[in-house]
Design an enzyme around this catalytic site. Structure first.
Site, short mmCIF file in Angstrom:
data_model
loop_
_atom_site.label_atom_id
_atom_site.label_comp_id
_atom_site.label_asym_id
_atom_site.label_seq_id
_atom_site.Cartn_x
_atom_site.Cartn_y
_atom_site.Cartn_z
NE ARG A 1 39.65 47.68 51.19
CZ ARG A 1 40.61 46.77 51.00
NH1 ARG A 1 40.39 45.72 50.20
NH2 ARG A 1 41.79 46.89 51.56
CD1 TRP B 1 37.71 37.34 40.58
CD2 TRP B 1 36.49 35.48 40.28
NE1 TRP B 1 37.33 36.88 41.81
CE2 TRP B 1 36.57 35.74 41.66
CE3 TRP B 1 35.78 34.36 39.85
CZ2 TRP B 1 35.97 34.94 42.61
CZ3 TRP B 1 35.18 33.55 40.80
CH2 TRP B 1 35.27 33.83 42.16
CG ASP B 2 35.66 41.30 41.19
OD1 ASP B 2 35.13 41.84 42.17
OD2 ASP B 2 36.63 40.53 41.29
CB SER C 1 46.27 36.26 36.58
OG SER C 1 45.16 36.49 35.76
CD GLU D 1 46.96 44.14 47.74
OE1 GLU D 1 46.62 42.99 47.40
OE2 GLU D 1 48.08 44.64 47.46
N GLY E 1 40.90 34.78 44.10
CA GLY E 1 39.62 35.46 44.24
C GLY E 1 38.91 35.11 45.53
CG ASP F 1 40.96 37.87 48.39
OD1 ASP F 1 39.89 37.60 47.82
OD2 ASP F 1 41.52 38.97 48.28
CD GLU G 1 33.38 42.39 49.06
OE1 GLU G 1 34.45 42.11 48.50
OE2 GLU G 1 33.32 42.90 50.20
CD GLU H 1 43.51 40.49 54.17
OE1 GLU H 1 44.64 40.20 54.59
OE2 GLU H 1 43.29 40.80 52.99
#
Length: 549
Positions: A168, A175-176, A222, A294, A324, A326, A509, A525
């Site tokens: 998605r 940071w990824d 950020s 989103e 990051g 979340d 992921e 989520e």
């Protein structure tokens, strides 16, 4: 501009009722100055005048209608849709026809918007490919070109090609990208590294910071500030010289420290908190206090069950996204209840370690350029931050770093974020040794290290393991001479990813690693995502160091 608003036409049928039963936390009423400790931040300067509106601001009641009726299973789908015509014309058309008896919202959206493309099948490998071959063949699939941008879409145009995580997530993430870059360097893709270096520098120049991602709805926040680590990687791999980025590093630092000089004791403004002893530490923040575009419906529902003013909950949800992590028990007052989120009240150990790295990088590059005054200033800032972290965030009794609840003046939970000070060289050897013992006993599993030891249903908690945490733990412990622990984590993680790859021929992921056979990680989520940028990057780098598992 970010705060620009239009007046929507009243619409009784789209109203979402929110029952408010405000809770009172006695610990939050202790000081009068705390009530007014957080003035509204000024609007971010330097944003382009065009195409900076978020979909929620651009489409107003149409946006709410789509999101509140759950027209798409994923709340991120509509914000990522691109309009087929001028958005104002779409909104005018919607207002004219929405009350017609035969109005079909889905048909209206499909007639006026391009839906996001789904590429999930392309992330599945040829079963004959090795893990290394699979990752190297994914880079072109995960690459996006500047010419792919459609006018008025929420996607922010970038000057060069970039890598997206996959699934998605069809935009680049701050940071990824650092952890993805590790693998690009190992794969010999200096061309993409240069493109991404230019893109992040360009975003700092144009927005004053690196947004969460290149979407208009990410501009107000950020992510963990890892640009200094990127610059170090560029220098090590001969992609770009570090000196050219000194001004960019200073600009990013100014963003994170905005308002610091005017803060009184026990006050906070945006990302900065003035501690009771006068020292400065940082927290995560978002300049907006509305539902995330989103995750609009999810945020509205969470706020409904919080017992707090919705805008406070929205701010904390957004700040949690900026972290990051979340979401995680790190940000929750009541484990397992997302509505209890209080992200802005915590001083995170990882954020302050990353900022220590940023301060140190500015000092080091200033020294290379002969800017002695700047070098001395930032060496002192880094030293002051380390002292403050040791005072407030180091748990000497248990031998680990922990986040700090600055409102309640008490330490918060222990998590894998505690390894970031080792990764950036902020800890001393005694701290590293003691932390190694705690990680071994509380987070280490046969599959790697878990995000936390708390099982809450959130994705950044037990039983999940994430690639960036493995990399920072591996390199962090090895930096302090604990090769045995670093190597054990590396081998465990490679075994996890390879086992899953051999069965499913893809990388994902996050992974369930708390016991037994590694499998798909859950929680959070949205459904588990394939691809996956930072998993690919970390694993590719580890294959370069340890060989194929």
């Amino acid at each position: 501009m970010l705060n620009q608003k239009l007046n929507p036409t009243p619409s009784e049928d789209l109203t979402i009722d929110v029952d408010l039963f405000y809770e009172t936390d006695p610990c939050e009423l202790k000081l009068d100055e705390m009530i007014e400790a957080e003035p509204e931040p000024e609007m971010i300067e330097g944003l382009p005048a065009s195409d900076a509106l978020t979909p929620a601001d651009r489409y107003l009641e149409l946006f709410e209608h789509v999101q509140s009726t759950k027209l798409f299973p994923d709340s991120k789908t509509f914000p990522d849709c691109a309009p087929k015509m001028d958005p104002l014309d779409i909104l005018i058309r919607y207002r004219k026809v929405r009350r017609h008896r035969d109005f079909d919202l889905r048909r209206f959206v499909e007639n006026h918007f391009w839906l996001p493309e789904t590429l999930s099948s392309e992330y599945v490998s040829n079963p004959e490919n090795s893990l290394k071959e699979h990752i190297d063949q994914l880079w072109p699939i995960l690459t996006r070109e500047p010419q792919d941008h459609i006018p008025w879409s929420s996607l922010l145009a970038l000057p060069q090609s970039y890598i997206v995580p996959g699934g998605r997530f069809s935009e680049t993430y701050y940071w990824d990208s650092y952890f993805t870059m590790l693998g690009l360097a190992e794969s010999g893709r200096e061309d993409l590294l240069k493109c991404m270096a230019d893109n992040f520098a360009w975003m700092i120049e144009n927005y004053g910071h690196i947004p969460n991602g290149n979407r208009t709805y990410y501009l107000s926040r950020s992510q963990p500030p890892v640009f200094a680590l990127m610059v170090e990687l560029f220098e090590e791999d001969g992609v770009r010289g570090a000196r050219r980025y000194l001004d960019h590093l200073k600009m990013e630092y100014a963003f994170w420290m905005d308002g610091a000089e005017s803060l009184a004791l026990n006050q906070a403004y945006r990302h900065v908190v003035r501690m009771p002893d006068g020292s400065l530490l940082n927290r995560y923040w978002d300049d907006r206090d509305t539902p995330r575009d989103e995750s609009w419906l999810e945020d509205v529902e969470t706020a409904k069950h919080s017992g707090r003013p919705p805008n406070e909950v929205y701010r904390d949800l957004r700040a949690g996204a900026a972290s990051g992590w979340d979401y995680s028990s790190r940000w929750l007052r009541d484990a397992g209840r997302l509505a209890s989120i209080r992200t802005t009240q915590f001083i995170p150990i990882d954020l302050n370690a990353f900022l220590y790295k940023l301060e140190s990088a500015i000092a080091n590059i200033s020294a290379l350029k002969g800017e002695r005054d700047t070098e001395a200033l930032f060496r002192q800032k880094a030293s002051d931050r380390r002292a403050a972290v040791n005072h407030y965030l180091w748990d000497d009794e248990n031998g680990c770093y922990r986040d700090y609840d600055w409102r309640r003046e008490e330490m918060a939970l222990f998590s894998a974020a505690s390894i970031v000070p080792l990764y950036v060289g902020m800890a001393n050897h005694e701290q590293a040794d003691r932390l190694a013992n705690v990680v071994r006993s509380r987070l280490l599993t046969p599959g790697g290290i878990m995000a936390t030891e708390y099982e809450t249903g959130e994705q950044w908690d037990k039983p999940n393991g994430w690639a960036p945490l493995q990399w920072m733990a591996i390199q962090g412990f090895k930096r302090y001479g604990d090769d045995m622990l670093g190597d054990e984590i590396a081998h465990n993680w490679l075994k996890t990813v390879n086992h899953f790859y051999q069965e499913h021929h893809k990388l994902i992921e996050k992974y369930h690693i708390s016991g037994g056979t590694p499998r798909e990680g859950g929680g959070g989520e949205y459904p588990l995502q394939d691809g996956f940028g930072w998993t690919n990057g970390v694993v590719r780098r580890l294959i370069g160091l340890y060989g194929e598992p």
